[in-house]
Scaffold this motif. Structure first.
Motif, PDB file in Angstrom:
ATOM      1  N   UNK A 157      10.676   8.934 -18.516  1.00 56.36           N
ATOM      2  CA  UNK A 157      10.146   7.599 -18.259  1.00 56.36           C
ATOM      3  C   UNK A 157       9.881   7.333 -16.782  1.00 56.36           C
ATOM      4  N   UNK A 158      10.671   7.950 -15.911  1.00 55.17           N
ATOM      5  CA  UNK A 158      10.532   7.665 -14.483  1.00 55.17           C
ATOM      6  C   UNK A 158       9.580   8.617 -13.765  1.00 55.17           C
ATOM      7  N   UNK A 159       9.419   9.822 -14.285  1.00 57.78           N
ATOM      8  CA  UNK A 159       8.620  10.825 -13.584  1.00 57.78           C
ATOM      9  C   UNK A 159       7.209  10.344 -13.238  1.00 57.78           C
ATOM     10  N   UNK A 160       6.511   9.607 -14.130  1.00 59.50           N
ATOM     11  CA  UNK A 160       5.128   9.194 -13.795  1.00 59.50           C
ATOM     12  C   UNK A 160       5.035   8.002 -12.853  1.00 59.50           C
ATOM     13  N   UNK A 161       6.145   7.498 -12.335  1.00 58.41           N
ATOM     14  CA  UNK A 161       6.116   6.229 -11.617  1.00 58.41           C
ATOM     15  C   UNK A 161       5.917   6.366 -10.108  1.00 58.41           C
ATOM     16  N   UNK A 162       5.819   7.589  -9.583  1.00 59.60           N
ATOM     17  CA  UNK A 162       5.523   7.744  -8.156  1.00 59.60           C
ATOM     18  C   UNK A 162       4.012   7.852  -7.959  1.00 59.60           C
ATOM     19  N   UNK A 163       3.574   7.528  -6.770  1.00 56.35           N
ATOM     20  CA  UNK A 163       2.160   7.641  -6.415  1.00 56.35           C
ATOM     21  C   UNK A 163       2.055   8.310  -5.045  1.00 56.35           C
ATOM     22  N   UNK A 164       1.058   9.195  -4.914  1.00 56.01           N
ATOM     23  CA  UNK A 164       0.731   9.781  -3.615  1.00 56.01           C
ATOM     24  C   UNK A 164       1.867  10.625  -3.041  1.00 56.01           C
ATOM     25  N   UNK A 165       2.653  11.226  -3.903  1.00 48.57           N
ATOM     26  CA  UNK A 165       3.730  12.107  -3.460  1.00 48.57           C
ATOM     27  C   UNK A 165       3.239  13.550  -3.536  1.00 48.57           C
ATOM     28  N   UNK A 166       3.169  14.215  -2.365  1.00 55.85           N
ATOM     29  CA  UNK A 166       2.629  15.572  -2.290  1.00 55.85           C
ATOM     30  C   UNK A 166       3.733  16.596  -2.510  1.00 55.85           C
ATOM     31  N   UNK A 167       3.469  17.551  -3.411  1.00 54.82           N
ATOM     32  CA  UNK A 167       4.352  18.694  -3.577  1.00 54.82           C
ATOM     33  C   UNK A 167       3.930  19.796  -2.617  1.00 54.82           C
ATOM     34  N   UNK A 168       4.585  20.950  -2.663  1.00 53.04           N
ATOM     35  CA  UNK A 168       4.371  22.002  -1.674  1.00 53.04           C
ATOM     36  C   UNK A 168       2.913  22.455  -1.629  1.00 53.04           C
ATOM     37  N   UNK A 169       2.279  22.404  -0.451  1.00 46.25           N
ATOM     38  CA  UNK A 169       0.873  22.806  -0.333  1.00 46.25           C
ATOM     39  C   UNK A 169       0.716  24.320  -0.233  1.00 46.25           C
ATOM     40  N   UNK A 170      -0.506  24.786  -0.447  1.00 43.46           N
ATOM     41  CA  UNK A 170      -0.842  26.209  -0.352  1.00 43.46           C
ATOM     42  C   UNK A 170      -2.077  26.346   0.532  1.00 43.46           C
ATOM     43  N   UNK A 171      -2.004  27.222   1.537  1.00 45.66           N
ATOM     44  CA  UNK A 171      -3.132  27.456   2.437  1.00 45.66           C
ATOM     45  C   UNK A 171      -4.083  28.510   1.870  1.00 45.66           C
ATOM     46  N   UNK A 172      -5.356  28.402   2.239  1.00 40.94           N
ATOM     47  CA  UNK A 172      -6.282  29.502   1.988  1.00 40.94           C
ATOM     48  C   UNK A 172      -5.963  30.629   2.964  1.00 40.94           C
ATOM     49  N   UNK A 173      -6.473  31.835   2.677  1.00 41.44           N
ATOM     50  CA  UNK A 173      -6.178  32.986   3.536  1.00 41.44           C
ATOM     51  C   UNK A 173      -6.722  32.801   4.960  1.00 41.44           C
ATOM     52  N   UNK A 174      -7.802  32.060   5.091  1.00 37.17           N
ATOM     53  CA  UNK A 174      -8.409  31.867   6.403  1.00 37.17           C
ATOM     54  C   UNK A 174      -7.707  30.793   7.232  1.00 37.17           C
ATOM     55  N   UNK A 175      -6.916  29.955   6.588  1.00 38.57           N
ATOM     56  CA  UNK A 175      -6.175  28.937   7.314  1.00 38.57           C
ATOM     57  C   UNK A 175      -6.968  27.702   7.672  1.00 38.57           C
ATOM     58  N   UNK A 176      -8.180  27.558   7.123  1.00 38.11           N
ATOM     59  CA  UNK A 176      -8.988  26.384   7.453  1.00 38.11           C
ATOM     60  C   UNK A 176      -9.029  25.354   6.332  1.00 38.11           C
ATOM     61  N   UNK A 177      -8.312  25.627   5.225  1.00 36.47           N
ATOM     62  CA  UNK A 177      -8.274  24.698   4.094  1.00 36.47           C
ATOM     63  C   UNK A 177      -6.955  24.891   3.349  1.00 36.47           C
TER      64      UNK A 177
END
Length: 706
Positions: free
Chosen positions: A36-56
């Motif tokens: 019930x609580x899991x969907x109640x956050x907004x705009x919370x970022x989980x761990x990001x992943x970089x492209x190999x080139x490092x520009x995105x």
């Protein structure tokens, strides 16, 4: 039951007044809390992943109704969906038989593949690849030679290996008949070893050519003991009769694979055993790599009492300390030899902050230019770009929702904010952050850190019984420091699991006592050859300090405790060795006798050879000391801890004429009740057990048809 005595003249009336049992709906609300609580956050970022080139980069973000993946650019903000979520959900649902939607894809990270035409991710021990133009997903798990806990190869399932070409294309290397063969472009034999036999064979999975093709490295293996654990799957999903399952499972004291690195020079027709003086007791080598350049290596050591970085020259002779102080290096993120820079995280650097909070730093390979790149009073999670120019910082505390920022790596300066979590709906639903609490440990000086979780309807004028969620394994620290209260896996038993328990009328806490990791070496060494200690001298003092400070913290009538795996072992130890303090326990999937558990974890902390220290930490050997109320829960198909460990504890308790409760989950794995199997049922049994035995309350008749 409570006892009320009424005196009228000479007549003594004794009335037993039953406390009202918790409403069934109250318990079910706790069972459903995470969902019930899991969907109640907004705009919370989980761990990001970089492209190999490092520009995105791309990341998973909480949105209305669930989560979506987005991608963005470094040099201009250009946020867009990372892929067609419904297309992937359709393809994954079709191949797995599970019902997934665009807003509830079951993975947190992925990598682009096929030049951005598909994505790859890991789910349920399988590597999946999903196309992004059509709804098509498939299992792309590579079949590699299995090994048991990294120390013994499964020779019954040894994977074949094809020829491995040299970088210049002039040679091909492969293993045949236990020996290494090197062939030229025309397939003619250039060189062959002669000493390979079944009891001392060359590993086809670890052939590594030098970048200039002048040599190759591989290992010759003296296989260890092939011990197998046999389990019975009582209720298979696809047939009536049980199935027998075998698992390669080395235990403490067993012989492990001994790997001898070998250097082969095809042009010289030589194979030379590489000296093992730097590691005099070599075993299972999982990877080989050729070092580029010849500057030396960065070494992590606790030789001065704290985890710090050292530089060692290529000959292994000169040693220079690069970092120092009463704080510890946690993780090396990157070593850039071209600029002579190391980026790393460390904790305990800033006085006055929680010593477990991680921050980002950099230092030169010569120890110069030590630079702090983050400072705020929070836990910092860093993802460094492949080109070392930027990093994404996600900082938070248990009471501070995640803020994600893009920063420059040379000085930590802010480029722009990426996401700031909004928990207003979660707070409106009743969420309140846990309360950190600090007390002195057994030495009277060391700070012991923990969290206190209160019921949503907390009343400071009421006294609450206390339950401890314990995990005392020496391989890590365990009290949450970041905001995310749900864990990162379905059923994750972090803050949300403690909150669900607390809402039934308890105070629920978690503590990192001495013997856990990520503090000083002395703090950690308390666990060495003494796992049964579990930090209890520190934990008990912590509870007593909390009870002295908070009138609502009631430990006078005894405490509850629960834990899984090593925490299951600690739970039973609490009831056996501290019965005056811990009265009720629920133990999941415990390694109750470390001689029965996997070799790698147990030899690492209890040592070799096997001696009296193993018996001293065994709760099976001391089962006759049980005084409190114990519920044992185990998955029948636990592949992490031999299920026989649980049954040997059960046998010892029966022989000691002790009463206890036992729940075996057919088909259940090591994570039963946390991330697999009938989670709701198992958690409800835990809730019921504490209500009956710690609060002395009746629980609903769950067998009665509603």
């Amino acid at each position: 039951m409570t006892l009320t005595q009424l005196v009228s003249g000479s007549l003594l009336l004794v009335c037993l007044v039953a406390q009202s049992a918790p409403d069934r709906a109250v318990i079910e609300r706790s069972l459903d809390l995470r969902e019930n609580w899991l969907p109640l956050t907004r705009n919370l970022m989980l761990e990001p992943v970089w492209t190999r080139t490092g520009d995105a980069f791309h990341y998973k973000l909480s949105v209305e109704g669930g989560f979506l993946f987005f991608r963005d650019q470094v040099y201009q903000s250009q946020t867009e969906p990372a892929f067609d979520h419904q297309l992937v959900a359709t393809g994954l649902s079709r191949v797995t038989g599970q019902d997934y939607t665009a807003l509830n894809l079951p993975f947190d990270r992925f990598q682009y593949a096929d030049d951005g035409q598909s994505i790859r991710f890991y789910l349920h021990n399988i590597h999946w690849q999903c196309q992004l133009q059509v709804a098509n997903c498939q299992d792309v798990t590579e079949q590699r030679q299995p090994s048991a806990f990294g120390v013994v190869r499964d020779l019954q399932q040894q994977a074949a290996s094809g020829p491995v070409p040299s970088p210049d294309g002039n040679y091909q290397a492969q293993v045949s008949g236990h020996n290494l063969l090197v062939l030229d472009q025309q397939g003619r034999l250039v060189f062959q070893t002669e000493d390979g036999v079944s009891s001392n064979f060359y590993d086809p999975q670890l052939i590594r050519w030098a970048p200039d093709s002048s040599a190759l490295a591989l290992v010759r293996v003296q296989p260890g003991k092939a011990r197998y654990v046999t389990r019975v799957l009582s209720a298979p999903a696809d047939q009536l009769e049980p199935q027998v399952i075998q698992q390669l499972y080395p235990k403490p004291g067993d012989a492990v694979d001994v790997d001898q690195p070998v250097l082969v020079r095809p042009a010289d027709k030589t194979a030379i055993d590489i000296p093992t003086t730097l590691f005099p007791s070599p075993y299972r080598i999982d990877s080989l790599a050729w070092q580029q350049g010849d500057q030396g290596v960065v070494w992590l050591s606790e030789r001065d009492g704290w985890s710090h970085l050292y530089w060692v020259d290529s000959a292994g002779q000169q040693l220079q300390q690069l970092t120092q102080g009463n704080w510890r290096v946690r993780q090396v993120l990157a070593v850039d030899e071209s600029s002579g820079t190391i980026w790393f995280t460390a904790s305990g650097y800033y006085p006055g902050q929680d010593p477990y909070y991680e921050h980002l730093f950099r230092v030169g390979l010569d120890g110069s230019d030590f630079t702090t790149l983050t400072e705020g009073n929070a836990h910092h999670e860093v993802t460094l770009s492949p080109d070392y120019q930027h990093f994404i910082l996600r900082y938070s505390r248990v009471d501070l929702p995640y803020v994600a920022e893009l920063r420059q790596s040379h000085d930590g300066s802010l480029v722009r904010e990426l996401a700031r979590a909004d928990i207003s709906q979660l707070s409106a639903a009743g969420f309140r952050p846990p309360q950190p609490f600090v007390a002195k440990g057994r030495d009277g000086e060391t700070d012991i850190w923990g969290l206190i979780v209160k019921p949503q309807n907390f009343d400071p004028d009421q006294a609450y019984p206390v339950i401890e969620n314990i995990y005392a394994g020496p391989h890590d620290s365990f009290v949450p420091k970041s905001f995310w209260p749900f864990g990162f896996h379905s059923g994750g038993d972090k803050v949300i699991g403690m909150q669900a328990m607390a809402d039934l009328g308890f105070i629920v806490v978690q503590i990192d006592g001495m013997g856990t990791a990520n503090r000083s070496k002395a703090f950690h060494d308390v666990a060495w050859q003494d796992l049964v200690d579990s930090g209890f001298p520190d934990r008990i003092l912590w509870h007593q300090a909390a009870a002295k400070q908070f009138p609502w913290y009631n430990i006078e009538d005894g405490m509850g405790i629960y834990g899984a795996s090593a925490g299951g072992q600690s739970t039973v130890a609490a009831l056996l060795f501290h019965p005056e303090f811990y009265k009720v326990g629920v133990a999941y999937a415990g390694c109750y006798d470390n001689r029965m558990d996997k070799i790698s974890w147990n030899e690492q902390w209890l040592g070799y050879p096997i001696g009296s220290q193993y018996a001293a930490s065994s709760v099976v050997e001391q089962a006759h000391l049980l005084q409190g109320q114990l519920l044992i829960i185990n998955g029948e198909q636990d592949s992490n801890v031999d299920p026989a460990s649980t049954m040997q504890l059960v046998d010892a308790l029966i022989r000691a004429d002790k009463d206890f409760d036992l729940l075996i989950v057919p088909g259940g794995e090591h994570s039963v009740g946390r991330s697999s199997g009938p989670i709701r049922y198992v958690q409800r049994r835990q809730f019921d057990f504490f209500l009956r035995h710690l609060k002395q309350q009746d629980t609903p008749d769950w067998n009665r048809v509603q």
